[in-house]
Structure formats: C-alpha cells, structure tokens
Design a protein around this motif. Structure first.
Motif, short mmCIF file in Angstrom:
data_model
loop_
_atom_site.label_atom_id
_atom_site.label_comp_id
_atom_site.label_asym_id
_atom_site.label_seq_id
_atom_site.Cartn_x
_atom_site.Cartn_y
_atom_site.Cartn_z
N SER A 133 0.84 -1.20 0.00
CA SER A 133 0.00 0.00 0.00
C SER A 133 0.87 1.25 0.00
O SER A 133 0.54 2.26 0.60
CB SER A 133 -0.95 -0.01 1.21
OG SER A 133 -0.27 -0.37 2.39
N GLY B 233 -3.75 -3.69 2.64
CA GLY B 233 -3.75 -3.52 1.17
C GLY B 233 -5.04 -2.93 0.63
O GLY B 233 -5.04 -2.26 -0.41
N ASN C 193 -5.78 0.63 -0.79
CA ASN C 193 -5.55 1.04 -2.18
C ASN C 193 -6.85 1.39 -2.90
O ASN C 193 -6.82 1.95 -3.99
CB ASN C 193 -4.84 -0.09 -2.95
CG ASN C 193 -3.39 -0.21 -2.54
OD1 ASN C 193 -2.75 0.79 -2.21
ND2 ASN C 193 -2.87 -1.42 -2.52
#
Ligand code: ADP
Length: 363
Positions: free
Chosen positions: A30, A319, A322
């Motif tokens: 990220s 993550g 994102n």
C-alpha cells in the motif's frame, strides 16, 4: 540480539532536521498512496525498491529518491538503514514490509524511526495473540473449535501463516473434515505439521467488509477512513457458475486475494463499526501499550442478523486502502478533501512535528 532500543530511536529522531523529514517505505503493498499522501503533505519521499519493481513509482511520479536493492528483504541491511537515517526518514510499515523484513528484524535491529507501534505487529501476525487481543477487547469473532470431533456446524479450516487463503476449506462435519484433510495430505498440499496447527472456526455466512480505521494517538480518536471488500480467487469465480454445475465441475474453492472493491455499509451498521474500532483501541492500550497508533484494519463478515463479525485484524496499513488512494466516502465525510490512508499518516506526522510531540507516534 536485543530489542530495538526506544531511547536510541528517540535520539536518532532528535538528531533529525525536522524541516527535512523524508517519508519512506518499501515499494510494495500500500505504498503508492503513502508516498503520494506524503507529497501532498509537503514531505520529501523515498522508497526502498527491489530491482525490476520501480516502474509504477517512476510512472506515477510519487518518489523523490529511490534506494535500489537486489531483494526487498535488504531494507534491513546496515547500508540501507544508514541511507534512510541520513535522509531523516520516518518509515511507514505495511504488510509487505513486515513480511520481507521479517518480524524479528523489525523488532530487534531495524534502527530507523518508524510510524506506529512496533510491538503490535507480532499481535496481528500470530493467530493466538491476534485472537487474545480481539477476545479481550470484547469483539464478536467466529467461534473457535479446539478439536475436529466437536464440529457441529459449518466451519472454515485455516492453516498457519498468511498464505492468502490458499488451501483453506469448508467442512460441515467431523467426517468431512477428516476426508478433506486426508485428500490434501495425499496431494501434498499440506503436511502433518500443518494438520497439527490447523485452526478450525465457525463459518460465517455473510458479506465481506474490511474496515480501514486510523487511530490518532495525538487526538485520541478512532477514525473510519474507508472500506473495501475482497475479490478472491477462485471462490468469486466459482460463485458465477450455476449451483447445479458447480458440483459437476468439482473445483475446490480457494480464497486467494486478487483485488479489492471499494464498498460502503448500510448506515445502520455504522454504530457497530465505531464501537468495534473503539473497543479494539481500548484493548490494545491495555495489552500492547501504548496500543494502536495509526492505521489498522478489521476484516469482517456481516451476517443476516446484521452482526459485524471480525475474522482478521491488521495492526498497520492494509492492502485494501488502495481502494481510496484519493478519498473514500468516509474520509470525505471527516475531512472534506482528498484523504487517503497515506495522506492521513503524513498529516499525523506533520501535526507531531508542529506540536513537537513526534515521540508519541514514532516507535
Ligand atoms: P489470510 O490471512 O490467509 O489472507 P483470511 O483469514 O483473511 O486469510 O481468510 C481468507 C478469506 O476466507 C477471507 O477473505 C474470507 O473470504 C474467508 N473467511 C475467512 N474466515 C472466514 C469465516 N470464519 N467464515 C467465512 N469465511 C471466512
């Protein structure tokens, strides 16, 4: 090897030129919005990048300085650490950083100031600690089964280590559990040591929401910044096959994450969302002082009783952030401007610099 010495980190931080702080991270996971967000907040940016992975960072123009390495794990090498300190770097951890650097090295010999609570990373990495934190925080999690012979409903079986859901399976009885384990052993998908450590939990039939929180230690406030839902292979593909054909195809479902969708929850669930986040922050303060600091994520399933059930936690940027490299509906509500998780981190660091209390948020 002793633990990274907090006084030493604070000494390094004291020696930094606060007008020339660099926000640095590993070029993965990220990091794009972390770097972009740092630029937006006026910081210099640097990335430690494995050769061959630099293209997105160059093409999106989010990096001022590249520290190129042969392998990601070299971020803990002495020369790289020197370079980072020479740039007055504050390193932002994320899942790949912890995976490549290795938890032991992050805890014991990564002598570069980091944002967050170094000690809490182990609590998300080890299933028993993670569970303890969630149970003691009073959060609703899936029921755990100590022994396969106790299986009395549909369960999900997980194996050790973050393997992106590969090899996880669902079983509805003790017999089915043993049949599936035997078949996986025969195919060498797992070994006896995995079976000994198999984790069996209640299968929650519900929709997936991964909630991205930010705990501002400077304001003592839990913020909800965004939500995503996982796109997993091949389970999401299998669901596109009509039920009668699913049996004929004979595919074994897997839960390997391949992407994320941004999502919002129905409004009436939001009080639960804040309650769970607040409880976890309170629990973490007691169990892993000083507790949460910055981004954390709770992966949840919402069932048809409208219960938000947490099956996994990340104590750092996840993550799924994102999905809002610019802004999410929730971060817009709170800030009224572009606000990614990365930018929020840099804003906290900026506040820490201007209020001269960086030591509260740096570890
Ligand atoms: P990993 O940490 O290896 O990525 P997770 O624990 O996140 O694995 O699980 C992977 C996927 O499996 C989840 O995204 C979700 O779709 C599904 N899952 C996990 N736990 C449960 C559960 N208790 N009930 C139903 N589905 C689950």
């Amino acid at each position: 090897m002793g633990k990274v010495n907090r006084d030493e980190i604070l000494n390094i931080l004291n020696g930094y030129n606060k007008d020339e702080i660099t926000i640095a991270t590993l070029a993965s996971h990220s990091s794009l919005h972390m770097l972009k967000g740092a630029q937006e907040e006026g910081f210099h940016t640097a990335v430690v990048c494995e050769k061959g992975r630099e293209v997105p960072y160059q093409r999106f123009r989010v990096v001022d300085d590249f520290i190129m390495v042969d392998e990601f794990k070299d971020i803990v090498n002495d020369e790289v650490q020197d370079e980072l300190r020479n740039m007055n770097s504050i390193v932002i951890p994320h899942g790949s950083f912890v995976a490549y650097a290795g938890l032991d090295r992050v805890e014991n010999d990564f002598n570069v100031p980091m944002f967050g609570n170094r000690d809490i990373l182990r609590w998300e990495a080890e299933r028993d600690l993670e569970r303890k934190l969630m149970v003691e925080s009073g959060i609703r999690i899936p029921q755990k089964y100590g022994d396969p012979s106790d299986i009395d409903r549909t369960v999900m079986v997980k194996f050790p280590g973050a393997r992106g859901g590969r090899g996880y399976f669902v079983a509805s009885s003790t017999e089915e559990y043993h049949e599936k384990i035997d078949s996986m052993l025969k195919r060498n998908w797992i070994g006896e040591e995995d079976v000994a450590l198999a984790h069996i939990e209640e299968y929650v039939s519900g929709c997936n929401y991964c909630i991205h929180y930010f705990y501002s230690a400077l304001n003592d406030e839990v913020e909800v910044l965004g939500m995503d839902s996982r796109y997993e292979s091949n389970i999401d593909g299998v669901c596109r096959i009509p039920a009668k054909d699913q049996l004929d195809v004979g595919l074994d479902p897997s839960y390997v994450i391949t992407g994320n969708h941004p999502v919002v929850m129905r409004e009436s669930l939001l009080p639960q969302v804040f309650d769970i986040g607040d409880k976890l922050v309170d629990g973490a303060k007691k169990l892993v002082p000083p507790g949460m600091n910055g981004p954390f994520c709770l992966q949840t399933l919402v069932n048809d009783d409208l219960e938000v059930i947490v099956f996994e936690m990340s104590a750092r940027s996840d993550g799924g952030t994102n999905t809002f490299m610019d802004v999410s509906p929730y971060s817009y509500l709170l800030f009224g401007e572009f606000m990614s998780m990365g930018r929020r981190i840099s804003r906290e660091i900026k506040t820490g610099i201007s209020e001269d209390n960086l030591d509260v948020i740096i570890t």
